[in-house]
Design a protein around this motif. Structure first.
Motif, mmCIF file in Angstrom:
data_model
loop_
_atom_site.group_PDB
_atom_site.id
_atom_site.type_symbol
_atom_site.label_atom_id
_atom_site.label_comp_id
_atom_site.label_asym_id
_atom_site.label_seq_id
_atom_site.Cartn_x
_atom_site.Cartn_y
_atom_site.Cartn_z
ATOM 1 N N ILE A 61 0.877 -1.167 0.000
ATOM 2 C CA ILE A 61 0.000 0.000 0.000
ATOM 3 C C ILE A 61 0.913 1.214 0.000
ATOM 4 O O ILE A 61 1.495 1.572 1.025
ATOM 5 C CB ILE A 61 -0.929 -0.015 1.223
ATOM 6 N N VAL A 62 1.081 1.832 -1.152
ATOM 7 C CA VAL A 62 2.123 2.840 -1.352
ATOM 8 C C VAL A 62 1.644 3.926 -2.313
ATOM 9 O O VAL A 62 0.605 3.789 -2.950
ATOM 10 C CB VAL A 62 3.414 2.194 -1.914
ATOM 11 N N SER A 63 2.438 4.982 -2.406
ATOM 12 C CA SER A 63 2.091 6.049 -3.352
ATOM 13 C C SER A 63 2.993 6.055 -4.585
ATOM 14 O O SER A 63 2.708 6.764 -5.544
ATOM 15 C CB SER A 63 2.174 7.418 -2.664
ATOM 16 N N HIS A 64 4.070 5.241 -4.555
ATOM 17 C CA HIS A 64 5.051 5.330 -5.648
ATOM 18 C C HIS A 64 5.827 4.021 -5.769
ATOM 19 O O HIS A 64 6.311 3.488 -4.766
ATOM 20 C CB HIS A 64 6.019 6.481 -5.354
ATOM 21 N N ILE A 65 5.918 3.482 -6.989
ATOM 22 C CA ILE A 65 6.692 2.246 -7.204
ATOM 23 C C ILE A 65 7.708 2.396 -8.341
ATOM 24 O O ILE A 65 8.403 1.445 -8.674
ATOM 25 C CB ILE A 65 5.766 1.045 -7.494
ATOM 26 N N GLY A 66 7.803 3.572 -8.917
ATOM 27 C CA GLY A 66 8.571 3.754 -10.148
ATOM 28 C C GLY A 66 10.062 3.537 -10.040
ATOM 29 O O GLY A 66 10.722 3.259 -11.047
ATOM 30 N N THR A 67 10.624 3.653 -8.820
ATOM 31 C CA THR A 67 12.073 3.490 -8.672
ATOM 32 C C THR A 67 12.482 2.043 -8.428
ATOM 33 O O THR A 67 13.668 1.744 -8.307
ATOM 34 C CB THR A 67 12.602 4.357 -7.506
#
Length: 217
Positions: A74-80
Motif C-alpha cells: 500500500i504505497v504512493s510510488h513504485i517507479g524506482t
C-alpha cells in the motif's frame, strides 16, 4: 538505563509472517535499515507493507520486494523499483496505489482516532472506484478510511531515554505520522542519548514509542 532500548533481534520478533507493517522513510531517506535487514535474515514473509514507496531494488524496503517477502504493498510510488511493477504484472504482488497526500492523511486519521478523511483527490478517476462519495456545499469528496498497522518501524536521528525522537532535515517524512498509527512502534536511532532531549527538539513524543534500537548512520 533505557527501559525501551532493546536489541534488534528482540524488536524484530514482534514482526511475524502476515503482519501489516508500516515502514517510515522516503526512498532512501530516513528508513530503518537495520531492522529491515533483520527481517530478511529471519525469513519473515507475506507482509502487508504500508509505506510511501518501495524504494530501490538494492535498498531497505526494496529488498523486501526483491526477496518476495511482501504480499501486498500500500504505497504512493513504485517507479524506482522495477521489481515491484514486475511482480504486480505477474500477479505475485498486490499493489494498492494511493495519492501521496491521501496516504499520509489516512495514516494520520488512524493515529488521531478519526473515522476517515474527505478529499477531492481522485474524484472521477480509478481512485474513486468502490469508495463512498460525499457531497458538501456542491463539491464532491471521497471518503478515505483510516490506515493502521500491527507494527510500525520508523527512523529517528536522535532518541532519548524516554523514546522522544528528533530528526535531521527531511528524514522525518512519513516517520512522524506512522508513529501514531500502529499497535507497536519501534524506532531505529542513529544516536541514543542518556537523559532527555531539549523539548524544542522533540518531533515525536516518547508516549508513542514502545521500543528503541540502535541503528547505524
Amino acid at each position: 538505563m533505557m527501559k525501551k532500548l532493546v536489541s534488534i533481534d528482540y524488536a524484530a520478533s514482534f514482526i511475524k509472517n502476515n503482519s501489516s507493517l508500516m515502514i517510515g522513510g522516503f526512498l532512501k531517506c530516513g528508513s530503518p535499515k537495520e531492522i529491515i535487514e533483520k527481517l530478511l535474515e529471519n525469513g519473515i514473509k507475506d507482509l502487508t507493507l504500508i509505506a510511501n514507496d518501495t524504494s530501490f531494488p538494492e535498498f531497505e524496503k526494496g529488498k523486501l520486494i526483491v526477496n518476495k517477502r511482501v504480499k501486498k504493498a500500500i504505497v504512493s510510488h513504485i517507479g524506482t523499483n522495477p521489481e515491484t511493477g514486475k511482480q504486480m504484472n505477474n500477479g505475485e504482488l498486490e499493489v494498492q496505489l494511493i495519492p501521496q497526500g491521501t496516504l499520509a492523511e489516512r495514516i494520520r486519521a488512524a493515529g488521531a482516532g478519526l473515522g476517515g478523511i474527505l478529499t477531492p483527490t481522485g474524484i472521477g478517476t480509478i481512485v474513486q472506484e468502490g469508495k463512498e462519495v460525499i457531497e458538501i456545499d456542491n463539491k464532491k469528496y471521497l471518503l478515505e478510511k483510516p490506515l493502521k498497522a500491527d507494527v510500525a518501524i520508523i527512523y529517528g536521528t536522535r532518541v532519548d531515554s524516554f523514546g522522544n525522537v528528533s530528526f535531521f532535515g527531511s528524514t522525518r517524512n512519513f516517520n512522524t505520522v506512522m508513529a501514531t498509527a500502529a499497535d507497536i512502534v519501534i524506532v531505529e536511532a542513529d544516536e541514543i542519548i542518556e537523559g532527555s532531549l531539549d523539548p524544542n527538539e522533540v518531533v515525536i513524543s516518547g508516549i508513542f514509542v514502545d521500543y528503541v534500537v540502535k541503528g547505524g548512520k
